[in-house]
Motif scaffolding. Structure first.
Motif, PDB file in Angstrom:
ATOM      1  N   UNK A 226      32.827  23.042  84.708  1.00  0.00           N
ATOM      2  CA  UNK A 226      33.389  24.276  84.151  1.00  0.00           C
ATOM      3  C   UNK A 226      33.824  24.064  82.696  1.00  0.00           C
ATOM      4  N   UNK A 227      34.434  22.932  82.423  1.00  0.00           N
ATOM      5  CA  UNK A 227      34.854  22.633  81.051  1.00  0.00           C
ATOM      6  C   UNK A 227      33.648  22.553  80.115  1.00  0.00           C
ATOM      7  N   UNK A 228      32.563  21.943  80.570  1.00  0.00           N
ATOM      8  CA  UNK A 228      31.354  21.862  79.745  1.00  0.00           C
ATOM      9  C   UNK A 228      30.777  23.248  79.462  1.00  0.00           C
ATOM     10  N   UNK A 229      30.743  24.098  80.478  1.00  0.00           N
ATOM     11  CA  UNK A 229      30.276  25.473  80.292  1.00  0.00           C
ATOM     12  C   UNK A 229      31.191  26.200  79.303  1.00  0.00           C
ATOM     13  N   UNK A 230      32.497  26.066  79.501  1.00  0.00           N
ATOM     14  CA  UNK A 230      33.477  26.737  78.638  1.00  0.00           C
ATOM     15  C   UNK A 230      33.399  26.229  77.205  1.00  0.00           C
ATOM     16  N   UNK A 231      33.169  24.951  77.034  1.00  0.00           N
ATOM     17  CA  UNK A 231      33.078  24.363  75.704  1.00  0.00           C
ATOM     18  C   UNK A 231      31.991  25.046  74.886  1.00  0.00           C
ATOM     19  N   UNK A 232      30.882  25.378  75.533  1.00  0.00           N
ATOM     20  CA  UNK A 232      29.784  26.069  74.846  1.00  0.00           C
ATOM     21  C   UNK A 232      30.173  27.502  74.466  1.00  0.00           C
ATOM     22  N   UNK A 233      31.074  28.108  75.227  1.00  0.00           N
ATOM     23  CA  UNK A 233      31.440  29.510  75.016  1.00  0.00           C
ATOM     24  C   UNK A 233      32.662  29.678  74.110  1.00  0.00           C
ATOM     25  N   UNK A 234      33.697  28.839  74.330  1.00  0.00           N
ATOM     26  CA  UNK A 234      34.962  29.045  73.617  1.00  0.00           C
ATOM     27  C   UNK A 234      35.429  27.822  72.835  1.00  0.00           C
ATOM     28  N   UNK A 235      34.564  26.834  72.708  1.00  0.00           N
ATOM     29  CA  UNK A 235      34.908  25.654  71.921  1.00  0.00           C
ATOM     30  C   UNK A 235      36.034  24.849  72.541  1.00  0.00           C
ATOM     31  N   UNK A 236      36.841  24.260  71.684  1.00  0.00           N
ATOM     32  CA  UNK A 236      37.885  23.352  72.167  1.00  0.00           C
ATOM     33  C   UNK A 236      38.995  24.041  72.960  1.00  0.00           C
ATOM     34  N   UNK A 237      39.028  25.367  72.954  1.00  0.00           N
ATOM     35  CA  UNK A 237      40.003  26.070  73.800  1.00  0.00           C
ATOM     36  C   UNK A 237      39.757  25.782  75.282  1.00  0.00           C
ATOM     37  N   UNK A 238      38.585  25.253  75.593  1.00  0.00           N
ATOM     38  CA  UNK A 238      38.254  24.904  76.979  1.00  0.00           C
ATOM     39  C   UNK A 238      39.221  23.875  77.562  1.00  0.00           C
ATOM     40  N   UNK A 239      39.887  23.100  76.723  1.00  0.00           N
ATOM     41  CA  UNK A 239      40.807  22.087  77.243  1.00  0.00           C
ATOM     42  C   UNK A 239      42.018  22.709  77.942  1.00  0.00           C
ATOM     43  N   UNK A 240      42.258  23.991  77.736  1.00  0.00           N
ATOM     44  CA  UNK A 240      43.422  24.629  78.342  1.00  0.00           C
ATOM     45  C   UNK A 240      43.187  25.097  79.782  1.00  0.00           C
ATOM     46  N   UNK A 241      41.962  25.003  80.261  1.00  0.00           N
ATOM     47  CA  UNK A 241      41.666  25.425  81.628  1.00  0.00           C
ATOM     48  C   UNK A 241      41.864  24.279  82.610  1.00  0.00           C
ATOM     49  N   UNK A 242      42.373  24.632  83.783  1.00  0.00           N
ATOM     50  CA  UNK A 242      42.518  23.651  84.857  1.00  0.00           C
ATOM     51  C   UNK A 242      41.720  24.112  86.070  1.00  0.00           C
ATOM     52  N   UNK A 243      40.549  24.697  85.846  1.00  0.00           N
ATOM     53  CA  UNK A 243      39.723  25.148  86.963  1.00  0.00           C
ATOM     54  C   UNK A 243      39.514  23.987  87.928  1.00  0.00           C
TER      55      UNK A 243
END
Length: 180
Positions: A108-125
């Motif tokens: 999920x973090x890898x997918x998010x990184x492509x969409x929202x950049x480094x803001x992906x680190x804030x997710x705890x999916x």
């Protein structure tokens, strides 16, 4: 590379959608609506739906209820995976898990990184298994729900997805309970 094997028949699964929010109701639950639209468009069945406040005990109780319900194969929650004090979905899920699906959060973090950049680190999916039921905790934004469904859950909840998928091992998730 992954692919859909058209020689296999699609097998619908029964999915519960839980929205975790102190402010959303049925009339403005865009994230829950996004998940329901996608799962139904894919051919799956909405088995249950609920909205609960950010309360760890209530969330884990609802997840346990769905785990014990033979009519629910998968429970997906949206909301409460962030970093604030009220974000307790991850903890509630982990209260219920028998096994955690560690790679889910990473993918999920890898997918998010492509969409929202480094803001992906804030997710705890997170994701796990309990009582033969898959449990997934997604962020509360409609775009995060779209990304999780389109890039991870949609393919993995399709029995035709190769080389492997969550559906084909669904009958074996609780095999340890049946052994003597």
């Amino acid at each position: 590379m992954s692919r859909i094997d058209d020689t296999r028949e699609f097998m619908p699964v029964r999915i519960g959608v839980l929205t975790v929010s102190d402010t959303r109701g049925p009339e403005d639950d865009r994230s829950g609506d996004t998940l329901v639209e996608r799962l139904e468009a894919a051919g799956h069945t909405l088995a249950a739906r609920a909205i609960l406040p950010d309360d760890r005990a209530l969330i884990s109780a609802k997840l346990r209820e769905w785990v014990s319900d033979s009519g629910v194969d998968v429970a997906i929650s949206t909301g409460g995976t962030g970093l604030t004090g009220r974000d307790v979905s991850v903890e509630a899920h982990r209260d219920v898990y028998e096994k955690e699906i560690d790679a889910f959060g990473t993918v999920f973090t890898l997918v998010s990184l492509q969409k929202i950049g480094t803001s992906a680190v804030q997710s705890r999916a997170t994701a796990g298994v309990a009582g033969g039921t898959y449990l997934f905790a997604l962020p509360g934004s409609p775009s995060a729900c779209r990304d999780a469904w389109d890039e991870i859950l949609g393919p993995q909840l399709d029995y035709r997805h190769r080389p492997c998928n969550f559906v084909e091992i669904l009958p074996r998730l609780d095999e340890h309970r049946r052994r003597k």
